[in-house]
Design an enzyme around this catalytic site. Structure first.
Site, PDB file in Angstrom:
ATOM      1  N   THR A   1     -78.262  60.356  28.753  1.00 59.25           N
ATOM      2  CA  THR A   1     -76.983  60.412  29.510  1.00 59.25           C
ATOM      3  C   THR A   1     -75.967  61.343  29.054  1.00 59.25           C
ATOM      4  OG1 THR A   1     -75.707  58.531  28.198  1.00 59.25           O
ATOM      5  CG2 THR A   1     -77.306  57.687  29.794  1.00 59.25           C
ATOM      6  N   ASP A   2     -76.081  61.636  27.748  1.00 66.18           N
ATOM      7  CA  ASP A   2     -75.359  62.811  27.129  1.00 66.18           C
ATOM      8  C   ASP A   2     -75.671  63.892  27.837  1.00 66.18           C
ATOM      9  OD1 ASP A   2     -73.335  61.872  25.371  1.00 66.18           O
ATOM     10  OD2 ASP A   2     -74.825  61.381  23.894  1.00 66.18           O
TER      11      ASP A   2
END
Length: 394
Positions: free
Chosen positions: A174-175
């Site tokens: 997700t980063d």
């Protein structure tokens, strides 16, 4: 191999640490932007301390830091002091982009709220990367890391075996997604500024971005009311099967035509009209007890490479399941020059060869980026830098 100049002249200042902000600005830096990373004096980005490292003492380089921060400038500023904030504001007067990947409200606490920044520097593009966005809501001030967002977005609920627990992917998914979308948003805002002369505020929320990334299961839920779960892809049979040498292959069979090709390649034409397997949804339902066993029975006398070749000749997409060492040594990726030697005298292996890391994974007119060296903490400080800062994590 060359240094990309697509974004040459673009000046980026970044209040960032860990992954989302640093990866976003590393993409900009690889494309030729001048990125100045603001770091806490004497400490810097927490990932500077991450193992593994090469080199000794102050010259040591962390792999966890190098991955996202090559080719940048490092300036230490004490953002908990008026002097440090004033220095930052002075830098923004000449900047095109500010990326802020700190806790929600960090800019406002410095007296540099995004709206005020836009009024003060009308051409500045401000990209604020947070876990839950900058427009309020019950989660607005919650701290967030990748694992938190993987869980809350529904991502983890779809990863793993059907009878196992929700599973986190191990690479900061997700980063990385947030970084890529933030980069797109920044470039969109730059294009708009070319038309209007005014910057924009790009509000990049990790939860928004990851939830939107789950387009396929969300669409299935909207159209059918079903809640997708781990283990079965209801849009098409997809999974892994093992060849006779014990190596794995990955397949996806989203159409009847591809199913026909697979059945023909395996010498099992009767499977094409089998009433238990004659639609995509039926094949998805029978993936584990009919489809995968059929592939494995066929591949029992074949190696991974032989089975993959037979399916490719038949026009069926198939992937060799490779470990990280095999990916690093993959001849096609070597042909594409994906792994670029670091331009840093300390970034050397024990055998004296240079450490290579993935470049910006795009080619421009056949050319790729050559990432610059890893900045040492405060390497580009002005001669009159100040004290210690209270920067905090994403």
């Amino acid at each position: 191999m060359s240094e990309l100049t697509l974004l040459q002249g673009l000046r980026v200042v970044s209040l960032e640490q860990f992954i989302a902000g640093p990866y976003c600005t590393s993409l900009l830096a690889d494309a030729g932007a001048e990125v100045t990373k603001i770091e806490r004096p004497g400490v810097g980005d927490p990932r500077r301390s991450y193992e593994p490292k090469v080199g000794d003492g102050e010259d040591a380089i962390s792999g966890g830091f190098a991955s996202y921060n090559r080719g940048k400038r490092s300036v230490e500023l004490a953002l908990d002091t008026p002097e440090g904030v004033a220095e930052l504001a002075g830098m923004l007067a000449d900047a095109d982009v500010l990326v802020c990947n700190l806790r929600p409200g960090a800019l406002a606490r410095m007296g540099l709220a995004p709206v005020a920044l836009r009024e003060r520097f009308p051409r500045l593009v401000v990209c604020e990367i947070t876990g839950f966005g900058s427009t309020g809501g019950e989660a607005a001030n919650w701290p967030a890391f990748d694992s938190v967002i993987q869980g809350m977005s529904g991502f983890a609920s779809l990863v793993g075996e059907a009878d196992g627990p929700p599973t986190l992917t191990p690479m900061g998914t997700t980063d990385m997604l947030t970084a890529v979308y933030s980069t797109i948003g920044i470039l969109m805002a730059i294009i708009q500024r070319e038309r209007t002369g005014e910057g924009s505020l790009v509000d990049a929320a990790m939860l928004d971005i990851t939830a939107a990334f789950l387009e396929r299961p969300l669409t299935l839920h909207e159209f059918t009311g079903a809640v997708p779960t781990r283990g079965i892809d209801r849009f098409s049979p997809v999974g892994m099967f093992r060849a006779g040498d014990g190596r794995w292959l990955s397949i996806v069979i989203p159409t009847d035509e591809m199913w026909r090709r697979c059945a023909d390649a395996m010498g099992r034409p009767q499977m094409i009209t089998d009433p238990e397997l004659d639609t995509v949804l039926k094949r998805a339902d029978r993936m584990h007890d009919r489809v995968i066993p059929a592939f494995e029975a066929w591949a029992a006398g074949l190696t991974q490479e032989e089975a993959a070749h037979a399916l490719r000749v038949a026009g069926q997409p198939v992937g060799l399941v490779q470990d990280i060492g095999e990916v690093r040594a993959n001849p096609h990726l070597a042909h594409r020059e994906l792994f670029v030697p670091m331009v840093d005298e300390v970034a050397m292996r024990a055998d004296g060869s240079r450490i290579s890391l993935p470049r910006l994974p795009l080619l421009f007119d056949g050319e790729h980026a050559t990432p610059g060296p890893v900045p040492r903490l405060g390497e580009h400080n002005p001669p009159d830098g100040h004290g210690s800062s209270e920067q905090v994590a994403e």
